[in-house]
Design a protein around this motif. Structure first.
Motif, PDB file in Angstrom:
ATOM      1  N   UNK A  57     -10.870   8.982  -6.525  1.00  0.00           N
ATOM      2  CA  UNK A  57     -10.143   8.208  -7.530  1.00  0.00           C
ATOM      3  C   UNK A  57     -10.966   8.065  -8.806  1.00  0.00           C
ATOM      4  N   UNK A  62       2.647   2.310  10.150  1.00  0.00           N
ATOM      5  CA  UNK A  62       2.228   0.917  10.334  1.00  0.00           C
ATOM      6  C   UNK A  62       1.227   0.749  11.462  1.00  0.00           C
ATOM      7  N   UNK A  84      -7.029   9.417   9.333  1.00  0.00           N
ATOM      8  CA  UNK A  84      -6.930   8.497   8.206  1.00  0.00           C
ATOM      9  C   UNK A  84      -5.585   8.639   7.509  1.00  0.00           C
ATOM     10  N   UNK A  86       5.677   4.575   5.766  1.00  0.00           N
ATOM     11  CA  UNK A  86       5.789   3.308   5.033  1.00  0.00           C
ATOM     12  C   UNK A  86       4.850   3.331   3.836  1.00  0.00           C
ATOM     13  N   UNK A  87       5.400   3.180   2.671  1.00  0.00           N
ATOM     14  CA  UNK A  87       4.555   3.109   1.486  1.00  0.00           C
ATOM     15  C   UNK A  87       5.356   2.548   0.326  1.00  0.00           C
ATOM     16  N   UNK A  95       4.186   7.984  -5.761  1.00  0.00           N
ATOM     17  CA  UNK A  95       3.276   8.698  -6.647  1.00  0.00           C
ATOM     18  C   UNK A  95       1.841   8.196  -6.480  1.00  0.00           C
ATOM     19  N   UNK A  96       1.682   6.872  -6.479  1.00  0.00           N
ATOM     20  CA  UNK A  96       0.346   6.298  -6.336  1.00  0.00           C
ATOM     21  C   UNK A  96      -0.286   6.654  -5.001  1.00  0.00           C
ATOM     22  N   UNK A  97       0.497   6.532  -3.943  1.00  0.00           N
ATOM     23  CA  UNK A  97      -0.023   6.880  -2.619  1.00  0.00           C
ATOM     24  C   UNK A  97      -0.391   8.360  -2.557  1.00  0.00           C
ATOM     25  N   UNK A 151      -1.473  10.152  -4.989  1.00  0.00           N
ATOM     26  CA  UNK A 151      -2.751  10.317  -5.698  1.00  0.00           C
ATOM     27  C   UNK A 151      -3.916   9.878  -4.831  1.00  0.00           C
ATOM     28  N   UNK A 152      -3.762   8.746  -4.164  1.00  0.00           N
ATOM     29  CA  UNK A 152      -4.839   8.258  -3.303  1.00  0.00           C
ATOM     30  C   UNK A 152      -5.118   9.260  -2.186  1.00  0.00           C
ATOM     31  N   UNK A 167      -2.932   6.883   9.474  1.00  0.00           N
ATOM     32  CA  UNK A 167      -3.066   5.431   9.314  1.00  0.00           C
ATOM     33  C   UNK A 167      -2.499   4.977   7.975  1.00  0.00           C
ATOM     34  N   UNK A 168      -2.745   5.808   6.948  1.00  0.00           N
ATOM     35  CA  UNK A 168      -2.276   5.442   5.614  1.00  0.00           C
ATOM     36  C   UNK A 168      -0.764   5.355   5.553  1.00  0.00           C
ATOM     37  N   UNK A 189      -3.267   0.298  -5.292  1.00  0.00           N
ATOM     38  CA  UNK A 189      -2.909   1.247  -4.231  1.00  0.00           C
ATOM     39  C   UNK A 189      -4.127   1.623  -3.405  1.00  0.00           C
ATOM     40  N   UNK A 219      -8.490  11.542  -1.606  1.00  0.00           N
ATOM     41  CA  UNK A 219      -9.221  11.513  -0.339  1.00  0.00           C
ATOM     42  C   UNK A 219      -9.482  12.924   0.177  1.00  0.00           C
ATOM     43  N   UNK A 226     -15.084   9.364   0.198  1.00  0.00           N
ATOM     44  CA  UNK A 226     -14.424  10.493  -0.461  1.00  0.00           C
ATOM     45  C   UNK A 226     -13.187  10.026  -1.213  1.00  0.00           C
ATOM     46  N   UNK A 227     -12.464   9.100  -0.631  1.00  0.00           N
ATOM     47  CA  UNK A 227     -11.245   8.589  -1.252  1.00  0.00           C
ATOM     48  C   UNK A 227     -11.567   7.824  -2.536  1.00  0.00           C
ATOM     49  N   UNK A 276      -4.436   2.628 -10.286  1.00  0.00           N
ATOM     50  CA  UNK A 276      -4.425   2.988  -8.866  1.00  0.00           C
ATOM     51  C   UNK A 276      -5.238   2.037  -8.001  1.00  0.00           C
ATOM     52  N   UNK A 332      -5.188  -0.406   5.048  1.00  0.00           N
ATOM     53  CA  UNK A 332      -4.409   0.333   6.055  1.00  0.00           C
ATOM     54  C   UNK A 332      -5.323   1.174   6.936  1.00  0.00           C
ATOM     55  N   UNK A 333      -6.347   1.745   6.307  1.00  0.00           N
ATOM     56  CA  UNK A 333      -7.268   2.609   7.052  1.00  0.00           C
ATOM     57  C   UNK A 333      -8.005   1.829   8.131  1.00  0.00           C
ATOM     58  N   UNK A 386      -4.426  12.487  -2.199  1.00  0.00           N
ATOM     59  CA  UNK A 386      -5.008  13.682  -2.793  1.00  0.00           C
ATOM     60  C   UNK A 386      -6.488  13.473  -3.078  1.00  0.00           C
ATOM     61  N   UNK A 433      -0.109  17.408  -6.441  1.00  0.00           N
ATOM     62  CA  UNK A 433       0.321  16.041  -6.128  1.00  0.00           C
ATOM     63  C   UNK A 433       1.759  16.023  -5.631  1.00  0.00           C
TER      64      UNK A 433
END
Lengths: 174, 174
Positions: A140, B168, B161, B122-123, B127-129, B131-132, B164-165, A157, B136, A135-136, A154, A164-165, B134, B105
């Motif tokens: 994208x 850490x 998930x 932690x990221x 913005x990129x995270x 989007x990822x 986890x994203x 990222x 998902x 889905x992720x 992206x 990380x997952x 979203x 977003x």
DNA sequence: TCAAAAACCGACCGATCATTCGGTCGATTA
DNA sequence: TAATCGACCGAATGATCGGTCGGTTTTTGA
């Protein structure tokens, strides 16, 4: 139909000589799409090189991203609403879509299972995690094809998110 | 148009008295969808309770899942191909879609930024995270609406998930 | 070699589509 | 009261759609 007639050079009536009607024509295209994706996957399965489950999953993500690029039109089809609407009443269509999605999901799930065995991946349910990952990645791809955002930026990222997952610290032994 | 006429009880011609043409009608529906989503978000922003950035992001996921449930039809619209096709030539449509996606977003991004400040997340790039994440969550929603898989069973895996994203070890201090 | 079969053509058909238009009606204003 | 208005109706319009059909060309195989 007129567009298709012009594109193929065949007269309007000729198309209906080869296909019963529009639905039959669409189903043939969908079956063709399924065959293409399954064969691409079979080829990928042969040539891939990965040392553990984690690399298999990462390879699957890269494979899927690459596939949506080379098979742009087929995936544009799969990203439309129509096939799923048709699947609600047409069992052939539904079976075809399920085959495609099962194939795509299996690529991820296989890597997850192997990774669980060799310890490179931590996850509870391989199937569920495979779906979330799919889905992720597919999300994208959609963001990219719909040109809301340029998803090309992206990819880093995305791969980071995948790692990380799957691992406990996002920095698996590689 | 005939379906709409029957559903509203208005005669065919009456609809064109209020809207210039089909495109104008669709744009009005889209603007209405945008207003609804933005107002739902404004309301959520007021009533939400979260102790840190991580909880804000988790709340955002839950909010989005809930939103797609209560506003099923508007999101069915956003999950179709047509609006994005129209956006390529119609600037008003494009602006409208961008507003909607920016709003959605921002909900994720805001939590990520707060979480980066208070250390619960932690990221690298918020913005990129966002989007990822979203992509998902929205991908799961699509799997559900298209009835390929019942995504209801995936909510636990999805929230897992997300955690986890963002952390850490996937087990943030809560 | 030739006839049967298959492929192909494009005019044509009825249905459906978005849109238009002449006209009715009830409320507001002059 | 008369005039004006906007909301509304529904039949009519032309364009487009998926699909058909009679006839022509090409391919096949005995």
């Amino acid at each position: 139909m007129a567009e298709l007639s012009k594109a193929t050079g065949a007269a309007g009536g000729t198309i209906f000589h080869h296909f019963k009607n529009k639905e039959d024509l669409f189903l043939n295209i969908l079956e063709n799409t399924k065959a293409t994706i399954l064969s691409e996957f079979a080829h990928y399965q042969k040539v891939r090189e990965c040392r553990n489950g984690l690399e298999m999953v990462e390879g699957a993500v890269a494979f899927y991203l690459n596939l949506t690029g080379t098979l742009e039109d087929p995936f544009l089809l799969l990203h439309r609403h129509f096939p799923y609407e048709m699947a609600e009443t047409n069992p052939v269509c539904r079976a075809c879509l399920e085959s495609i999605y099962n194939c795509l999901l299996d690529i991820f799930e296989e890597g997850l299972r192997v990774g669980q065995q060799d310890g490179s991946v931590q996850t509870l349910s391989a199937r569920n995690t495979a779906m979330v990952m799919f889905a992720m990645v597919d999300g994208i791809v959609r963001l990219n094809t719909y040109r809301i955002y340029n998803a090309g930026a992206l990819y880093v990222s995305l791969m980071d998110a995948c790692r990380r997952l799957l691992t406990d610290n996002g920095q698996a032994a590689r």
